[in-house]
Every structure is written in C-alpha cells, then in structure tokens.
Enzyme design. Structure first.
Site, PDB file in Angstrom:
ATOM      1  NE  ARG A 152      44.706  10.048 -11.921  1.00 13.71           N
ATOM      2  CZ  ARG A 152      44.741   8.727 -11.988  1.00 13.71           C
ATOM      3  NH1 ARG A 152      43.698   8.006 -11.594  1.00 13.71           N
ATOM      4  NH2 ARG A 152      45.822   8.104 -12.410  1.00 13.71           N
ATOM      5  CB  SER A 207      49.140  16.953 -12.256  1.00  8.18           C
ATOM      6  OG  SER A 207      49.879  15.817 -11.993  1.00  8.18           O
ATOM      7  CD  GLU A 230      45.176  16.893 -10.642  1.00  8.71           C
ATOM      8  OE1 GLU A 230      45.541  16.272 -11.642  1.00  8.71           O
ATOM      9  OE2 GLU A 230      45.600  16.669  -9.499  1.00  8.71           O
TER      10      GLU A 230
END
Ligand code: NAP
Length: 382
Positions: free
Chosen positions: A177, A260, A360
């Site tokens: 990620r 998220s 995030e």
C-alpha cells in the site's frame, strides 16, 4: 463565500475558480474552500495550473476523486488541481494487452472495461473508489491482488521541472500500500497516465479464502469462459465491499467516509510478540495474523475495535462505520472532529497494544500536509 471564474487573472485557457468548497468534492464531505481550483483536462492544463500557483506564490495540491483525503475546516490556502485527464485505450502487444488510461478516469471503470474484455489482472481491485492517477500512489490492492502486479509504467510530470517522464514499474518503489509517490517523492510528480499489462482470456485470481468460498458457492469457475468468470469475481468483490460499507456509489445516502482510515500495520517479530502478550493480558484473545513481505500483517480493524471503538461508535457528528471498524465516518461533522477521533483511536491502540497505526488518507491543513499519522511501517518503540 464567493465562487466563480477568475479568468481576469488567469492565463488564457485556464479555468481558474476561486473559493470553491472542497467538502462536496470529497467522499468524507468535510473541509472548507480552496482559494483557487482548477480542473485540468490535458497535460498543458496541468502545466499551466502549476505555473500559475508558482506565479502567485501559493502551494498546489492535487485532488483526484476525493476518496482518500481529509481537508481542513479552514480549507486550502492555495491552488487545488484536479488532473481530469480522460481516455482509455486497449492495445494487443504480443500475448498481453496493454491498457493506457488517463489519470482522471475512474479506477473502477477501468476494471469494468478490462473484465468485460476478458482481461485478467485487476478483477479483485473492483469497487476501489478513486481515480486511475491515484491508484499507483498507494499501490492499491485488495484480496491478494495489487496494481503493481500489472502496472508497466506511469507517465508523470515533474512538478519542479514541468518535464514529462515515463517511470517503469521498477522505478515506482512499490511496497505494501505504498510507493515512491507516497514516500520519498511525495508531491514531486503529477501522474498523467497509467499503463497496465493484462492477460487476455485470463483466469481470475482467487487468493483469499473468503472470496474463493463466495465465488465457488455459485458453482465452479472452470466451466465458465474468461469474461464470465472475471465478471463473477468482480461482482462478488463488489458485494463483499458493499457489505463492509466500502463501496461508495454516487448519490447513495450514507455518512461521509474515506474508506479505510488506518493502514493495516505490518509488524516485526518483536512487535508481534508484544502485541500477543498485551492481547492475552487484556483478555481479548489472540490477534489474527497473516504473513507479509518483511513481517506480519494484523488487521487494523481488530485493534481499533478492541481498543474501545466498536462498529457504530459515535462521538457527536463523527464516529466509526457500522459496517467496518476501519472506517471513520462523518454525519455532517467537521475535519477537526475526525482528526481528534483519529488521534484518540491511535493513542488507545498504542497504549493498549503497543502498535502505532498510520492514517491512510492524506490529511491536509490550510497550507499543505497536516502533522498527523506516522511514516509507513512505523511501529511503536522504533
Ligand atoms: P480484511 O480482508 O479484513 O483484511 C485485514 C487484514 O488482514 C489485511 O492486512 C489483510 O491483508 C489481512 N488478511 C485477511 N485475510 C487474509 C488472507 N487470507 N491472507 C493474507 N492476508 C489476509 O480487510 P478489509 O479492510 O475488509 O479490506 C479488504 C481488502 O481490501 C483487503 O485486501 C485490504 O487490504 C483491501 N483494502 C485496500 C485498500 C487500499 O488499497 N488502500 C483500502 C481498503 C481495503 P491485505 O491487506 O494484504 O489484503
């Protein structure tokens, strides 16, 4: 608040608007106005917008489809630039098919187009909100597949030199990620175009038990032609995401969310042992653990829930999604409320489990990145 064209001071062809509310341009639905806002539909437009920000001495901030950003309540005191470059083209190259897509294309429409053509490689990435240009930044991934597996190259504009470059996948610094675009080269490039190499007549990737089980409940895949098998996987992925509140359909009546809000942490051996010890002491059972490159993945949602923030948790106008503990939500709340809740979640998780969660979405203050979250892979005690 004044919103409108500012063509009087803008170079010709540049559609510059002033005081544009940012909240409606993000899926969280919070944030004040951008001092200046430009939608650039081609490379020349991106260049002129960056030149204009430089000329005015203000920071420039990129904005894709707004699904992974938290703007400040005071807005952004600079120029917000949306690179809305369109276009998608499929071309056979030997045994593969290359798709070139403009940064402004919606990611999920690229996945849909690939699946309809029987091209495998991105089917598990169905339903991820956001633009094609944003996808490589965090190396979007889901259910065991990530964009770095099929990405061949990205076309970028270097913001310092305003020169165009092609970066092959090996130069993108992909990790879990993450990529160089989120790490050492954050804010250095504008991604203009993405090129993926997909497999014609390919079989879908079924790497996660939950996905495999739900796909096979409907019958064996082997009997199906490639597009039909890929189509089924795409539909099931979208259904799973919808069940977790992670499918953001336009016009849907839902609280503001950026999906998220925390990354799943990757722990080293010592941090994992510490987490296990603390979990046992707290009587919350052993954490789920999955091997990852260079460590052990632990679901952030498990930590958040057991740190005292269950699904449906509410504090005023902000809270935790009723469907997934990883998503902070806004019921008409503020950026400040969300940031405060996020910091409380992080500090409770750190105090109880010794794990530092990283935020995030990009958290922005009025002048640029706000001091929130920590660097990717950061761990308590490091
Ligand atoms: P989830 O599937 O409950 O997974 C939580 C964590 O456990 C993740 O670290 C996941 O790894 C890991 N995990 C679960 N099952 C696994 C298995 N069978 N093998 C290996 N690792 C496993 O997470 P979720 O929040 O509901 O998200 C679903 C999927 O969407 C996940 O793959 C997640 O990573 C992805 N997602 C990606 C983004 C993004 O790209 N920014 C945002 C939201 C969700 P992985 O993360 O490696 O899958």
């Amino acid at each position: 608040m004044r919103e409108g064209p500012a063509a009087d001071r803008a170079p010709s062809g540049l559609e510059l608007r002033e005081r544009v509310p940012l909240a409606p341009l993000t899926t969280l639905g919070v944030g004040g106005p951008a001092r200046l806002f430009v939608v650039a539909r081609d490379v020349a437009g991106v260049r002129s917008a960056l030149e204009e920000a430089r000329r005015r001495g203000v920071p420039a901030q990129l904005l894709g489809l707004g699904s992974n950003v938290l703007f400040d309540d005071a807005g952004f005191e600079g120029l917000v630039l949306r690179p809305a470059i369109p276009g998608m083209e499929f071309r056979e190259e030997g045994e593969r098919v290359t798709v070139r897509a403009g940064a402004g294309v919606e990611w999920d429409s690229l996945v849909a187009a690939a699946v309809e053509r029987g091209l495998a490689g991105v089917e598990c990435l169905s339903g991820i909100p956001g633009s094609v240009g944003a996808a490589p930044v965090q190396n979007v991934g889901a259910y065991g597949q990530e964009i770095s597996e099929t990405l061949r190259s990205v076309e970028v504009l270097d913001r310092a030199t305003l020169e165009r470059r092609t970066l092959p996948a090996v130069e993108c610094g992909f990790g879990y990620r993450g990529s160089r675009f989120k790490g050492e080269d954050r804010d250095r490039f504008v991604i203009l175009e993405v090129r993926l190499s997909l497999e014609p007549e390919g079989r879908p990737a079924l790497r996660y038990p939950e996905l495999e089980r739900r796909v096979k409940e409907e019958g064996e895949l082997d009997a199906l032609e490639a597009p039909e098998a890929l189509r089924r996987v795409r539909r099931v992925v979208r259904e799973i995401r919808a069940g977790k509140g992670m499918l953001l359909e336009p016009g849907e009546d839902r609280p503001g969310t950026a999906g998220s809000f925390f990354l799943n942490p990757v722990l080293d051996e010592a941090s994992l042992e510490e987490l296990r010890r603390r979990s046992a002491a707290a009587g919350v059972g052993p954490p789920p653990v999955y091997p990852a490159r260079g460590g052990w993945k632990v679901p952030a949602a498990w930590l958040v829930e057991r740190a005292g923030f269950p699904k449906g948790f509410r504090r005023g106008d902000v809270g935790i999604s009723e469907r997934h503990a990883l998503a902070l939500v806004s019921h008409g709340g503020t950026a400040a409320g969300l940031r405060e809740l996020a910091e409380d979640v992080r500090s409770q998780v750190r105090d109880r489990f010794g794990v530092a969660l990283e935020i995030e979405p990009a958290v922005l203050g009025p002048g640029g990145p706000a001091p929130a979250g920590r660097s990717p892979g950061s761990r308590e005690g490091e």
